[in-house]
Design a protein around this motif. Structure first.
Motif, short mmCIF file in Angstrom:
data_model
loop_
_atom_site.label_atom_id
_atom_site.label_comp_id
_atom_site.label_asym_id
_atom_site.label_seq_id
_atom_site.Cartn_x
_atom_site.Cartn_y
_atom_site.Cartn_z
N GLY A 90 15.68 -8.00 -28.32
CA GLY A 90 15.28 -6.68 -27.90
C GLY A 90 14.70 -6.73 -26.50
N SER A 91 14.72 -5.59 -25.81
CA SER A 91 14.35 -5.58 -24.38
C SER A 91 12.88 -5.94 -24.14
CB SER A 91 14.65 -4.20 -23.77
OG SER A 91 14.04 -3.17 -24.52
N ARG A 92 11.98 -5.52 -25.03
CA ARG A 92 10.57 -5.84 -24.83
C ARG A 92 10.33 -7.34 -24.89
NH1 ARG A 92 9.44 -1.29 -28.48
NH2 ARG A 92 8.69 0.49 -27.28
N MET A 93 10.82 -7.97 -25.94
CA MET A 93 10.63 -9.42 -26.08
C MET A 93 11.38 -10.18 -25.00
SD MET A 93 8.47 -10.31 -28.31
CE MET A 93 8.90 -12.05 -28.34
N THR A 94 12.57 -9.69 -24.64
CA THR A 94 13.34 -10.36 -23.59
C THR A 94 12.60 -10.34 -22.27
OG1 THR A 94 15.43 -9.73 -24.66
CG2 THR A 94 15.54 -10.39 -22.36
N ALA A 95 11.91 -9.24 -21.97
CA ALA A 95 11.15 -9.14 -20.72
C ALA A 95 10.07 -10.21 -20.63
CB ALA A 95 10.52 -7.75 -20.61
N ILE A 96 9.49 -10.57 -21.78
CA ILE A 96 8.43 -11.57 -21.82
C ILE A 96 9.00 -12.98 -21.90
CG2 ILE A 96 6.51 -12.46 -23.20
CD1 ILE A 96 6.02 -9.52 -24.09
N VAL A 113 14.77 -16.90 -8.97
CA VAL A 113 15.87 -16.88 -9.94
C VAL A 113 15.51 -16.00 -11.13
CG1 VAL A 113 17.24 -18.27 -11.55
CG2 VAL A 113 16.73 -19.15 -9.26
N SER A 114 14.31 -16.22 -11.70
CA SER A 114 13.90 -15.43 -12.86
C SER A 114 13.70 -13.96 -12.48
CB SER A 114 12.62 -16.00 -13.48
OG SER A 114 11.54 -15.96 -12.57
N ALA A 115 13.25 -13.70 -11.25
CA ALA A 115 13.08 -12.31 -10.80
C ALA A 115 14.42 -11.58 -10.78
CB ALA A 115 12.44 -12.29 -9.41
N ALA A 116 15.44 -12.26 -10.26
CA ALA A 116 16.77 -11.65 -10.19
C ALA A 116 17.36 -11.41 -11.58
CB ALA A 116 17.70 -12.55 -9.38
N ILE A 117 17.10 -12.34 -12.49
CA ILE A 117 17.66 -12.24 -13.84
C ILE A 117 16.94 -11.16 -14.66
CG2 ILE A 117 17.92 -13.48 -16.03
CD1 ILE A 117 18.40 -16.01 -14.37
N THR A 118 15.62 -11.06 -14.49
CA THR A 118 14.86 -10.11 -15.29
C THR A 118 14.92 -8.68 -14.76
OG1 THR A 118 12.87 -10.71 -14.03
CG2 THR A 118 13.20 -11.81 -16.15
N LYS A 119 15.36 -8.49 -13.53
CA LYS A 119 15.38 -7.15 -12.92
C LYS A 119 16.11 -6.13 -13.79
CE LYS A 119 14.58 -4.16 -9.63
NZ LYS A 119 13.22 -3.61 -9.45
N THR A 186 0.43 -7.14 -20.88
CA THR A 186 1.85 -6.80 -20.81
C THR A 186 2.29 -5.82 -21.89
OG1 THR A 186 2.35 -8.97 -19.86
CG2 THR A 186 4.18 -7.77 -20.84
N LEU A 187 1.79 -5.98 -23.11
CA LEU A 187 2.24 -5.12 -24.20
C LEU A 187 1.96 -3.65 -23.93
CD1 LEU A 187 1.33 -7.27 -27.34
CD2 LEU A 187 3.58 -6.90 -26.30
N SER A 188 0.89 -3.37 -23.20
CA SER A 188 0.59 -1.97 -22.87
C SER A 188 1.54 -1.41 -21.80
CB SER A 188 -0.86 -1.85 -22.38
OG SER A 188 -1.03 -2.58 -21.16
N MET A 189 2.21 -2.30 -21.07
CA MET A 189 3.16 -1.88 -20.04
C MET A 189 4.54 -1.59 -20.63
SD MET A 189 2.29 -4.76 -17.15
CE MET A 189 0.64 -5.04 -16.52
N LEU A 190 4.88 -2.26 -21.73
CA LEU A 190 6.22 -2.14 -22.31
C LEU A 190 6.24 -1.00 -23.31
CD1 LEU A 190 6.85 -5.97 -22.88
CD2 LEU A 190 7.50 -4.57 -20.91
N SER A 192 8.80 1.57 -23.47
CA SER A 192 10.11 2.05 -23.90
C SER A 192 11.05 0.88 -24.08
CB SER A 192 10.68 3.03 -22.87
OG SER A 192 10.86 2.40 -21.62
N SER A 193 12.08 1.08 -24.88
CA SER A 193 13.02 -0.01 -25.14
C SER A 193 14.44 0.53 -25.18
CB SER A 193 12.68 -0.67 -26.48
OG SER A 193 13.57 -1.72 -26.75
N GLN A 194 15.35 -0.16 -24.48
CA GLN A 194 16.76 0.21 -24.48
C GLN A 194 17.60 -1.02 -24.77
OE1 GLN A 194 18.01 2.62 -21.09
NE2 GLN A 194 15.88 3.15 -20.64
N SER A 195 18.81 -0.79 -25.22
CA SER A 195 19.69 -1.91 -25.58
C SER A 195 20.22 -2.61 -24.33
CB SER A 195 20.87 -1.40 -26.41
OG SER A 195 21.64 -0.46 -25.67
N LEU A 196 20.45 -3.92 -24.45
CA LEU A 196 20.94 -4.74 -23.36
C LEU A 196 22.18 -5.50 -23.83
CD1 LEU A 196 17.49 -6.24 -22.36
CD2 LEU A 196 18.73 -4.54 -21.02
#
Length: 374
Positions: A90-96, A113-119, A186-190, A192-196
Motif C-alpha cells: 500500500g502507498s502509505r507503507m511503501t512511502a516509509i 536515488v531513493s528521492a527519485a524512486i519515492t517521488k 510521519t503517520l500524521s502526514m500520510l 490519503s492513499s492511492q493505488s500504485l
C-alpha cells in the motif's frame, strides 16, 4: 593534557579542510599525520606502520565488495524493481519502507536515488515538499548504526576488532528508537492513499542482501568471505558486461573511501599509543556516557559524513571507554550527522524536493530529539 591539545588542533584542521571542500580522505590524512608528528615526532612512522595489518586489509576488502555489489544493483536498475514489489504493502507503507530498503544498499548518492524512486509514491499521497524531504531523509538512515553493509559500521568494526554484524549488539536500541520517532511524525502526514503499480516479483531482487545476512548470521563466517563470494555470483547471474564490471569496480576503488579507511586505522593507532582517549575520559570520569555522546555528536554534526564521523569518533573512544558506553558514542554520531547541514544526503534530498529548508529541519530536529530521549 598536551596530547588533548594536539588532538584538538588536529581535529580543527580536519574540520576546516572539509568545510573548505577538501577531499575527505586527504583532510583526514593531514589531520592524522599532524597529530602523529606533534605527539611522537619522527617515531610516528613506526606507529603508523603498525596499522597495516590483516584487520585493515579485511576492512578494506569488505568495503570495496559492498560498494561493488551495490553499484551493480544500481547499474542494473534493481532499486526500481524492488519498489514495485514493495507497493503490495500500500502507498502509505511503501512511502516509509522504500527509503528504508534503499538504505540497505549503501551506494554513493543513495539519497538522491531513493528521492527519485519515492517521488511518484509521495505524489500519490499529496505530501508537501518538506514532508517528502523529511520522510525520505529520515527513514533512509534509520538502520545506519546497525546494518553490517554500512561503510561506517564496517570501519568501526575493524577498529574495535569484531565482525560488522556484531555491531548490532551495541546499537540495536538506536534503529528501534529512530523508527518510533520517525513514525510519530510521519503517520500524521500520510492522510490519503492511492493505488500504485505493483509487481511482487520485484522483491526477488533483494536476494543478494538477504543471502549475505543469512549466511553470516547462521554460519558466523567472516563478512568479507561471504561478500566476495556473493558479489562474484551476483555479477555472473546479472550478466554484466565488461564495461559495467569496470564501472562498478572502479567506483568500488574510490580513492577517497580507501583513504578514509586507511587514515582511520592509522589515527586509531596514534590515539591508542598516545593514551589521549584515556586522558579525556579521566577528565570526565564521572560523565562517561555524556562525554561519549558529546564527543561523537560534535564530530558528527561538524563533519556530516557518516563514515568519516564514525571513524574519528571511535578512533578516540574505542580504546578509552568501556564497551557498555559504545551505545552513547554511536547515538552521538547518529544524531549529530543527521543534524549536520553539511550532510551530503540532506543536501541532495533538499535539492531534489525543493522544500523550505527550515520546515524540513524542524522535523529532523524533533525526530533526533525523541530518538535521543527514547
Amino acid at each position: 593534557m598536551q596530547s588533548i591539545i594536539y588532538l584538538a588542533i588536529s581535529m580543527a584542521i580536519i574540520f576546516f579542510l572539509i568545510f573548505k571542500k577538501f577531499d575527505a580522505g586527504i583532510a583526514l590524512f593531514i589531520g592524522t599525520f599532524l597529530y602523529g608528528i606533534l605527539v611522537f615526532g619522527l617515531s610516528f612512522l613506526g606507529i603508523a606502520v603498525k596499522a597495516f595489518d590483516l584487520n585493515m586489509l579485511n576492512t578494506l576488502v569488505t568495503f570495496v565488495m559492498v560498494i561493488f555489489m551495490t553499484e551493480i544493483m544500481r547499474i542494473k536498475g534493481v532499486a526500481t524493481k524492488i519498489i514495485k514489489g514493495l507497493n503490495i504493502l500500500g502507498s502509505r507503507m511503501t512511502a516509509i519502507v522504500t527509503p528504508l530498503i534503499i538504505g540497505l544498499l549503501p551506494m554513493p548518492g543513495g539519497a538522491y536515488v531513493s528521492a527519485a524512486i519515492t517521488k511518484p509514491v509521495f505524489e500519490k499521497l499529496n505530501l508537501k515538499p518538506e514532508e517528502e524531504t523529511y520522510i525520505n531523509y529520515w527513514f533512509r538512515h534509520v538502520l545506519t548504526m546497525s546494518w553490517p553493509l554500512v561503510p561506517g559500521v564496517i570501519i568501526v568494526a575493524g577498529i574495535i576488532g569484531i565482525e560488522p554484524y556484531q555491531i548490532v549488539r551495541y546499537t540495536w536500541p538506536i534503529p528501534l528508537a529512530s523508527i518510533i520517532a520517525g513514525l510519530a511524525l510521519t503517520l500524521s502526514m500520510l492522510k490519503s492513499s492511492q493505488s500504485l503499480e505493483k509487481d511482487i516479483k520485484g522483491l526477488i531482487h533483494l536476494w543478494p542482501i538477504i543471502t549475505i545476512v543469512l549466511i553470516v548470521l547462521v554460519t558466523k563466517m567472516p563478512l568479507m568471505h561471504v561478500l566476495v563470494s556473493i558479489s562474484i555470483l551476483y555479477a555472473v547471474v546479472s550478466r554484466i558486461n565488461y564495461k559495467e564490471f569496470r564501472e562498478a569496480f572502479m567506483r568500488a576503488l574510490n580513492p577517497t573511501i580507501l583513504a578514509v579507511v586507511i587514515a582511520a586505522f592509522i589515527f586509531s593507532k596514534f590515539i591508542l599509543f598516545s593514551n589521549v582517549g584515556i586522558e579525556m575520559v579521566n577528565i570526565l570520569r564521572n560523565w562517561g556516557a555524556v562525554s561519549s555522546f558529546l564527543i561523537s555528536f560534535t564530530i558528527g554534526i561538524l563533519i556530516g559524513i557518516e563514515s568519516v564521523s564514525m571513524a574519528l569518533s571511535f578512533s578516540i573512544l574505542a580504546t578509552s571507554v568501556p564497551a557498555q558506553l559504545f551505545i552513547y558514542a554511536f547515538l552521538g554520531v547518529y544524531v549529530g550527522h543527521l543534524l549536520s547541514p553539511s550532510h551530503p544526503c540532506l543536501v541532495m534530498t533538499v535539492e531534489y524536493y525543493k522544500p523550505e529548508y527550515s520546515k524540513t529541519y524542524k522535523y529532523i530536529v524533533l525526530s533526533a530529539f525523541f530518538t535521543t530521549l527514547i
